[in-house]
Design a protein around this motif. Structure first.
Motif, short mmCIF file in Angstrom:
data_model
loop_
_atom_site.label_atom_id
_atom_site.label_comp_id
_atom_site.label_asym_id
_atom_site.label_seq_id
_atom_site.Cartn_x
_atom_site.Cartn_y
_atom_site.Cartn_z
N ALA A 439 0.83 -1.20 0.00
CA ALA A 439 0.00 0.00 0.00
C ALA A 439 0.86 1.25 0.00
N VAL A 440 1.97 1.23 0.74
CA VAL A 440 2.76 2.45 0.91
C VAL A 440 3.99 2.44 0.01
N ASP A 441 4.79 1.38 0.14
CA ASP A 441 6.09 1.41 -0.52
C ASP A 441 5.98 1.32 -2.04
N ALA A 442 5.09 0.45 -2.53
CA ALA A 442 4.95 0.34 -3.98
C ALA A 442 4.33 1.62 -4.54
N GLN A 443 3.42 2.20 -3.76
CA GLN A 443 2.76 3.44 -4.17
C GLN A 443 3.80 4.56 -4.27
N ARG A 444 4.74 4.56 -3.32
CA ARG A 444 5.73 5.64 -3.28
C ARG A 444 6.55 5.66 -4.57
N PHE A 445 6.85 4.48 -5.10
CA PHE A 445 7.60 4.38 -6.34
C PHE A 445 6.87 5.10 -7.44
N MET A 446 5.55 4.84 -7.47
CA MET A 446 4.75 5.39 -8.54
C MET A 446 4.79 6.90 -8.48
N GLU A 447 4.73 7.44 -7.24
CA GLU A 447 4.70 8.89 -7.12
C GLU A 447 6.05 9.50 -7.46
N LEU A 448 7.11 8.73 -7.25
CA LEU A 448 8.45 9.30 -7.46
C LEU A 448 8.81 9.37 -8.95
N THR A 449 8.39 8.35 -9.74
CA THR A 449 8.89 8.28 -11.12
C THR A 449 8.67 9.59 -11.88
N THR A 450 7.54 10.25 -11.63
CA THR A 450 7.25 11.48 -12.37
C THR A 450 8.32 12.53 -12.17
N TYR A 451 8.90 12.55 -10.96
CA TYR A 451 9.84 13.64 -10.67
C TYR A 451 11.29 13.20 -10.74
N LEU A 452 11.52 11.90 -10.98
CA LEU A 452 12.87 11.38 -10.86
C LEU A 452 13.84 12.10 -11.79
N ASN A 453 13.35 12.47 -12.98
CA ASN A 453 14.26 13.11 -13.94
C ASN A 453 14.76 14.46 -13.46
N MET A 454 14.09 15.02 -12.44
CA MET A 454 14.56 16.30 -11.92
C MET A 454 15.96 16.18 -11.33
N ILE A 455 16.38 14.96 -11.03
CA ILE A 455 17.72 14.79 -10.45
C ILE A 455 18.77 15.43 -11.35
N TRP A 456 18.68 15.19 -12.66
CA TRP A 456 19.66 15.82 -13.55
C TRP A 456 19.10 17.09 -14.16
N SER A 457 17.75 17.14 -14.28
CA SER A 457 17.17 18.30 -14.96
C SER A 457 17.31 19.56 -14.12
N ALA A 458 17.11 19.44 -12.80
CA ALA A 458 17.17 20.64 -11.95
C ALA A 458 18.56 21.29 -12.00
N PRO A 459 19.64 20.54 -11.75
CA PRO A 459 20.96 21.18 -11.84
C PRO A 459 21.22 21.77 -13.22
N LEU A 460 20.75 21.08 -14.27
CA LEU A 460 20.95 21.59 -15.62
C LEU A 460 20.26 22.94 -15.78
N GLN A 461 19.00 23.01 -15.31
CA GLN A 461 18.25 24.26 -15.47
C GLN A 461 18.93 25.38 -14.69
N ILE A 462 19.39 25.07 -13.47
CA ILE A 462 20.04 26.10 -12.66
C ILE A 462 21.31 26.57 -13.37
N GLY A 463 22.06 25.61 -13.90
CA GLY A 463 23.31 25.95 -14.59
C GLY A 463 23.06 26.88 -15.77
N LEU A 464 22.11 26.49 -16.61
CA LEU A 464 21.82 27.31 -17.80
C LEU A 464 21.35 28.70 -17.39
N ALA A 465 20.47 28.74 -16.37
CA ALA A 465 19.94 30.04 -15.94
C ALA A 465 21.10 30.94 -15.51
N LEU A 466 22.04 30.37 -14.75
CA LEU A 466 23.17 31.18 -14.28
C LEU A 466 23.99 31.68 -15.46
#
Length: 1553
Positions: A439-466
């Motif tokens: 109920a909890v742990d498998a669900q958590r995976f599902m919620e995370l996948t949508t944002y997982l790409n932010m791991i590399w995308s966020a630093p990239l966006q910050i870098g470009l903005a700077l």
């Protein structure tokens, strides 16, 4: 002409490739012909060649085959063929007309241009039949190719038409011209024919091909339109329109939903995951080298390897779920990542275009640029935004699918594992914890996948903005960055504080829900004791602590929001300040200000997400660890039980040694069961009888020896395991329904009478864990399941313990014994009773986990060993009936020479005479269960059986039964919108002042924000700032003040919203508690499942506590932001107001459609989610039974079906979000388009205002999207308020206290007279009367026994006395006072009851005896002494403060019974009601209770509901009830003298006369 051509491209074409004056610096822009024929044609071709791999991938991945030829595919082939012909012709014409002898030189372009086009068209031509063959109905790459080709050919159209016009002018001029235009004429015709064909291809590619004829999965009526939607329809989600419309017109129901896409179903996802999982497991064991096929299917089922491994393979560590997840779902994820990369890049193009627009407006004053450039910039901005919208839509869609698939894979892996875990593993974790993995742990995976790409995308966006900011402002950016970085840890600190508060709040919530659970479970007892106020107070105390914790969280939340509203502001303030203060030369220009602000804005999101993401990833890490631990845990060894048919006997254990995972439980076990034999296992409690049965099932760890079973198994566990299904389904257990056999089984297991009592017969639904059945009924259903299953081997683990002795006898004779249904089977029976032992084929006596002796009954009696001791001990317990004892006596005397045994039998017979324990149902055989005499019963029974099955009545009955059999009212999943009344109720709970304050604060906050931005533009536009530092500092100071104001207001606004929310939460909870605690037992609690009530106290309250305030807070922010945007844009370009109306309408419709559909989908989804978990919980508890019957595969299929059904509801709600996002963002993009177009065309000269309005417009898409999300969240969440409000209409019982109670004497009732006057009562409106006009009179101090068969109305009598059920006619007088006119507490607190089942509450022993804490310690100890608990309580370290577990689990049943006695002694009123425990609790306890009552309650009136006659033989009067009427009322001696009385026949059956 060709001589002066410079660049290689120019040489290639034979003309100029790029001419800036012609294309850019002009009022009439155009491309060169060379550019049009190379770059603009080759770009689409290059795109197609680059992405053609996707087309190949879709061919490979397709599950379908063979689309029949149809108009569409034929037209595509023909048009494509036409293009191939034309391009080939172009090449031939070029070779013929040019080069060689002709004066026209042949350039490379003339040869290579057609070739490149030809090859590309050829590739597409090949794909048309391929896609047909592999069932691919649409191709995105081809659509985009034709789209680009068509759009990029438009400039050439213009060029060609102009050139043709020029040619005709020359022709018209009639001057003799040498030039031959034939080649140009040919090119002109050829191009336009091609262009027409391009347009046709584009049009044809807008539609999807027909349906494939061969599909891997049956495509139903309800197939999801996405499967056959065209590419265009897929990216715009136009195929979802039907559902949105349907949901808008009337609330969606389950039947409206589409089938699942086959790719997402368990049957597709599981084999892939299992294959990679098994590979991963095998990598961990070097010892294994067997290779295996890709995904294995064993009859359509996926097999998972056991990572725990055989004992041989060397283990290299845990097998983790991560590698299989990457390998199974990584492809889609990477494709998503690519899309994310593209959108991130597009994001940064927007500020660049913005600066061009500002530049364009600035130039208007001095040196205006041509108008077409302004339009171009606006359109570019729109195109960028639109591209981003479409790509992001697909990205999120893809990520959600990956998330769903991962969840499916994990849930199923966990489920399959749960069916195989060993007992050692099971001991480590509770069922709840295992269900949580799903109920909890498998669900958590599902919620995370949508944002997982932010791991590399966020630093990239910050870098470009700077990087871009550095270009604008140079090193000053670092100051702003520093501020951002400092804020992250501050936020982190606050977040961790919030976390500790949340943990504390969860703790209080758990405590409160646990207490509520107990209150609701024991509500009847609470009401009988009139203890509700004490418990209500306890709940409210916890609730206050909970709210206090929530308040502290709110202040912290407000401070984060203070930081966030200040952050972007502080950053820009610091950066601009640093920039202007570092050097005199640095001047703020409008372009700098707005481009920088836009870039800071882009940075805001990744900076917010990163810290949250790290927390989420850490949590998921924990989940991964937990799932890994579970999936790697030890499994049962499938080879512990052999099935070797060459062995002589069907069941045997040779030299077995077994353990439950720690020390050895069984040793030297040798058992053999011959074919068709009945073998009994006997022994004292804890001697290992059940363990032997478990050993046969392979549930125990086998340390040595051989276990062998041959044939189909059936198993009856000691604790019956009942599924939440109908009675019939529980018995059939997945087998076919065979009416004759079924009826035979039901009669043999004595279930007919029980089924007749149930409201819908055997179609009655049984609650979870068999909640609405008695222990005996559960046990018999469990037995019937085994008998119906018609197996070869039967393991019966004490099936007769929970049933009454006569029923036990019936079952033994009809089912288990030598003449029963199972006579031809091999069976093992664990039993405590001695009675049936003479009839078994052999007996094994267990002692301390070893077999002490074995043989037939006669042999064992002669041995005078452990068996004889067992019999003697059993006889001394004295719970056998005389009839049985005589049988044993005969059996023993026939073996001769065992005087001491005979002696003890004689003694036991005497004892049984005086103290017979027969149940007052007094049934000697199952026939009389049906209320017939023993005479014609058999005939009547067969008749009845036939009528039972008569078809005519069956049909009419079925409908009625199904309605009646629903014990539990189905939970309404609310449909349609939420009434305004609910909002009104909520706002009223918040309070008017706080509601208004919220609006005002948010308004002022937005005003400050707009103010600060306008101030910036004023500053940037001011020419004099450069020369006057004082002026500059003034601007800076005011700007800072604006910012500070924003921060303070933001803080206040959040605090106010949350405070209002908590106030409402408190009011709503207290109202709910008030109403429910005062609910009527029969009219409310009996028909409302506990779980649903608890859900209101936990789930719904949690939403009201936490979700609603947060959602309201965001909603407020966003709605004001949208208003602000509209105001700002209209300020700079008033004409914009004209567009806002149609746009607002578009927006409104999208929102209404969405909210209606999405809300209903969410409800359906949550309703379909709980069955997954409850089915799983059931499976974990019943795993031994499932394994014994070998129906694991069926349960796995059921689980898969439930998961799929949940996905069926989940998938459309994911799509609904995308559908909406695309539509809203397009509305937002239109706002951007019009804001920038009007700014450019409207002759606006103030670049500051233009910058401001366009940058606000750029933000609006996000805001609009969030606004709809929030408004729909509010609607979804307010449903909780609605549900709680519905409980307000709960049927209440009468008032607790009444004014006139105060006049009653302090010690009322003083005499204890009870008088029933023609009293009638029913449980609920619409049900039959249970007492039909009962009248009797009891004088003070009399002892009266009440007897009668089950359902005669004995318990109803006591419930009526306490007004748990209210009178339906007649009245009850106590001491001459009509009890109907009193407050309930007045009445209940003056009566004493010892209830049937002892209910204890968790808390100290003291609270359990005296919850209002009004008694002194001495009084309590006195009561404990009289109830024989004193020595026990003295021995406890905590004494009276000893913590009692939930439900009194840490006391024995006997001790619980004594605690109830102590309660009665403490209260001691003139009237005592004693409801005897049904199952004889151990006799000692029973005697103690009887003795105490006789001495301590000598002067009181005592009403005893007797299940055993001997307890009431010495009472003054006996009431015999039958079907709700009194049949006899006299003293016992009088009744026993009359052989015709019913009491006499009962006594006779009980061998008392």
């Amino acid at each position: 002409m060709a001589e002066d051509i410079g660049s290689p491209m120019d040489r290639f074409c034979g003309s100029t490739f790029w001419n800036a004056t012609e294309t850019w610096y002009t009022n009439n822009p155009d491309f060169t012909p060379c550019f049009e024929q190379t770059a603009l044609v080759w770009m689409p071709c290059a795109f197609y060649w680059a992405f053609v791999v996707f087309d190949f991938y879709y061919l490979k991945a397709s599950l379908d085959r063979n689309i029949p030829w149809n108009k569409l595919s034929v037209s595509k082939m023909l048009v494509n063929l036409g293009l191939l012909v034309i391009t080939a012709l172009d090449l031939i014409m070029a070779l013929v007309k040019k080069g060689g002898d002709s004066e026209l030189p042949l350039y490379d372009l003339d040869v290579w241009g057609p070739i490149i086009k030809f090859v590309t068209f050829l590739l597409i031509f090949i794909f048309i039949p391929l896609n047909r063959k592999y069932g691919v109905q649409t191709s995105g790459c081809q659509f985009i190719f034709w789209f680009l080709l068509t759009v990029l050919s438009i400039p050439r159209c213009r060029t060609e038409v102009r050139a043709a016009a020029d040619r005709s002018k020359i022709d018209d001029s009639q001057q003799p011209s040498e030039s031959d235009f034939s080649w140009e004429e040919y090119m002109y015709v050829s191009f336009f024919v091609s262009f027409t064909l391009y347009c046709c291809m584009l049009l044809l590619n807008c539609f999807a091909d027909g349906q494939p004829t061969q599909t891997k999965y049956q495509r139903g009526e309800n197939e999801i339109p996405e499967l056959s939607a065209s590419f265009l329809s897929r990216i715009t989600y136009q195929w979802f329109d039907k559902m949105a419309l349907k949901g808008y017109r009337n609330p969606l129901e389950e039947k409206h939903l589409w089938d699942l896409r086959p790719q997402d179903s368990c049957s597709e996802v599981m084999p892939i995951f299992a294959y990679h999982w098994n590979q991963n497991v095998r990598k961990n064991y070097k010892g294994r080298s067997k290779t295996e096929p890709k995904a294995q299917f064993s009859n359509g089922n996926v097999t998972f390897e056991n990572p725990h491994g055989e004992k041989t393979g060397r283990k290299k560590g845990m097998a983790s779920i991560m590698p299989p997840i990457y390998k199974s779902f990584g492809g889609v994820f990477l494709f998503g990542a690519l899309m994310k990369l593209i959108t991130d890049t597009l994001t940064f193009a927007q500020p660049q275009v913005l600066s061009l627009i500002i530049g364009f407006v600035e130039d208007q004053r001095t040196d205006p640029q041509p108008e077409w450039k302004g339009i171009l910039f606006s359109v570019t901005l729109f195109v960028l935004a639109a591209a981003q919208t479409f790509i992001l839509g697909q990205y999120f869609h893809r990520m959600f699918i990956v998330g769903l698939r991962i969840r499916t894979a994990l849930i199923n892996a966990i489920y399959r594992k749960a069916l195989r875990i060993s007992n050692a593993t099971k001991k480590e974790s509770t069922v709840g914890e295992i269900v949580n993995l799903m109920a909890v742990d498998a669900q958590r995976f599902m919620e995370l996948t949508t944002y997982l790409n932010m791991i590399w995308s966020a630093p990239l966006q910050i870098g470009l903005a700077l990087y871009f900011l550095w270009q604008q402002l140079g090193p000053s950016v670092l100051a702003g960055l520093a501020v951002m970085i400092i804020l992250i840890p501050v936020n982190g600190v606050i977040a961790s504080r919030i976390k500790t508060y949340q943990i504390r709040q969860m703790k209080y919530k758990d405590e409160r829900v646990k207490l509520m659970n107990e209150v609701l479970s024991g509500i009847k007892v609470l009401k009988l004791y009139a203890w509700e106020p004490s418990f209500e107070k306890q709940v409210l105390d916890i609730r206050d602590k909970e709210i206090a914790t929530l308040r502290s969280t709110a202040y912290l939340n407000a401070s984060t929001s203070f930081l966030w509203s200040c952050a972007p502001f502080l950053v820009s303030l610091v950066t601009f300040a640093t920039y202007v203060l570092t050097s005199e030369a640095n001047q703020l220009s409008v372009e700098k200000v707005f481009v920088s602000l836009a870039l800071f804005d882009i940075m805001k999101i990744p900076l917010t997400v990163l810290p949250m993401l790290t927390v989420d990833i850490a949590e998921t890490q924990v989940s991964v660890k937990r799932i890994n631990k579970f999936l790697n845990s030890e499994e049962l060894d499938p080879n512990s039980v052999l099935h070797d048919s060459s062995k002589p006997h069907p069941m045997s254990i040779e030299n077995g040694e077994f353990s439950w995972g720690d020390e050895i439980t069984l040793r030297n076990i040798n058992i053999e069961v011959r074919k068709s034999n009945l073998v009994a296992l006997v022994g004292t409690v804890g001697s290992g009888k059940s363990s032997v049965v478990q050993a046969f099932l392979g549930e125990m760890e086998k340390l040595a020896g051989v276990v062998n079973t041959v044939g189909k198994m059936a198993y009856v566990p000691q604790q019956a395991w009942i599924q939440n299904a109908t009675v019939r389904d529980n018995i059939l257990f997945g087998q076919q329904y065979d009416r004759k056999r079924y009826n035979k089984v039901i009669d043999a297991c004595a279930l007919r009478a029980d089924i007749d009592i149930l409201s819908a017969g055997d179609l009655t639904e049984i609650g979870e864990k068999g909640i609405n059945l008695s222990g005996g009924q559960k046990q018999r259903i469990s037995l019937a399941r085994a008998v119906y299953c018609d197996a070869d081997l039967y393991l019966l683990d004490d099936p007769l313990s929970a049933v009454d002795s006569h029923v036990g006898k019936h079952i033994f004779e009809e089912v288990i014994g030598p003449k029963g249904l199972l006579a031809r089977k091999s069976r093992i029976l664990v039993t405590h009773g001695v009675t049936f032992l003479p009839q078994v084929d052999s007996i094994y006596v267990l002692k301390m986990g070893e077999i002490s002796e074995s043989g037939t009954f006669d042999q064992l009696v002669k041995n005078k060993g452990a068996f004889a001791d067992f019999i003697i001990q059993h006889l001394q317990d004295g719970n056998a009936e005389e009839e049985e004892l005589n049988q044993i006596k005969r059996q023993i005397s026939s073996t001769g020479d065992v005087p001491e045994l005979l002696g003890s039998v004689e003694k036991a017979i005497k004892l049984a005479r005086t103290e017979s324990l027969s149940d007052s149902i007094s049934v000697t055989s199952a026939d009389s269960l049906m209320g017939t005499g023993s005479g014609g019963s058999l005939r009547r029974r067969t008749r009845r059986q036939n009528s039972h099955d008569s078809v005519a009545s069956a049909a009419s009955l079925k409908k009625k039964q199904e309605v009646e059999g629903k014990l539990i009212e189905t939970e309404k999943s609310q449909t349609g919108g939420v009434d305004f009344a609910v909002y009104k109720h909520y706002i009223k709970s918040v309070g008017i002042f706080l509601s208004v304050a919220t609006l005002v604060l948010n308004f002022v906050f937005q005003a400050f924000q707009i103010g600060s931005n306008l101030w910036l533009t004023k500053w940037a536009n001011d020419e004099n700032v450069g020369n006057d530092t004082g002026l500059r500092d003034m601007y800076l100071g005011v700007y800072g003040a604006f910012g500070f104001g924003q921060g303070v207001l933001a803080y206040a606004a959040v605090v106010v919203v949350y405070m209002g929310g908590f106030k409402a939460a408190k009011v709503i909870h207290n109202e709910l508690l008030y109403v429910i605690i005062r609910g009527s037992v029969c009219r409310f609690f009996d028909v409302t499942p506990l779980g649903r009530l608890l859900n209101s106290f936990s789930g719904d309250m949690e939403i009201v506590d936490e979700e609603l305030p947060a959602t309201l807070d965001s909603f407020m922010t966003f709605i004001w932001m949208v208003l602000a945007t509209i105001v700002v844009i209209s300020m700079s370009t008033p004409i914009f107001l004209a567009v806002i109306v149609p746009i607002a309408l578009l927006y409104y419709f999208a929102q209404r459609f969405y909210v209606a559909t999405s809300r209903q989908l969410m409800r359906l989804e949550s309703v379909s989610r709980s069955p997954i978990y409850s089915h799983f919980g059931e499976t974990v508890t019943g795993a031994p039974t499932i394994r014994a019957y070998n129906v694991g595969d069926r349960f796995i299929e059921e689980s898969d079906a439930k998961v799929d059904k949940n996905q069926v509801c989940k998938y459309p709600s994911v799509i609904a979000n995308r559908w909406l996002a695309i539509r809203l963002e397009m509305v937002g993009n239109l706002i951007i388009l019009f804001a920038s177009l009007f700014a450019v065309l409207g002759g606006q000269t103030d670049p500051g205002l233009v910058g401001l309005s366009v940058s606000y417009a750029l933000q609006v898409t996000q805001t609009l999207n969030w606004l709809v999300r929030m408004s729909s969240d509010i609607e979804t969440n307010i449903v909780s308020v609605e549900r709680i409000k519905e409980y307000g209409e709960t049927k209440q019982e009468a008032a607790w206290e009444l004014e006139q109670d105060k006049d009653k004497p302090k010690h009322w009732p003083e005499e204890g007279r009870v008088e029933f006057q023609n009293f009638q009562v029913r449980y609920r409106e619409g049900l039959d009367l249970v007492l039909r006009g009962v009248s009797f009179n009891i004088t003070g101090g009399e002892k009266v026994g009440i007897v009668g068969r089950t359902g005669a109305g004995k318990s109803s009598l006591t419930l009526a006395l306490f007004r748990i059920i209210e009178s339906a006619g007649g009245r009850i007088m106590i001491d001459g006072v009509d009890i109907a006119g009193m407050g309930l507490h007045m009445l209940r607190s003056r009566l004493t009851i010892i209830p049937q089942d002892p209910v204890l509450f968790s808390g100290s022993l003291r609270i359990n005896l005296d919850p209002f804490e009004i008694k002194t310690d001495d009084e309590i100890w006195k009561a404990l002494e009289l109830s024989h608990l004193k020595s026990f309580v003295k021995s406890l370290t905590a004494g009276l403060n000893h913590e009692i577990a939930e439900g009194g689990e840490n006391l024995s049943v006997g001790q619980r019974q004594l605690v109830c006695l102590a309660r009665a002694l403490l209260r001691k009123t003139k009237l005592l009601v004693l409801d005897e425990a049904t199952a004889a609790v151990d006799l000692e306890t029973d005697d103690l209770i009887q003795k105490t009552i006789r001495t301590e309650f000598k002067e009181c009136t005592v009403l005893t509901i007797a299940h055993r006659l001997n307890t009431i033989l010495d009472s003054d009067k006996v009431i015999v009830l039958d079907k709700g009427q009194i049949t006899e009322f006299a003293s016992p001696t009088e009744l026993l003298d009359n052989p015709k009385s019913a009491f006499y026949s009962m006594a006779k059956d009980a061998n008392l006369v």
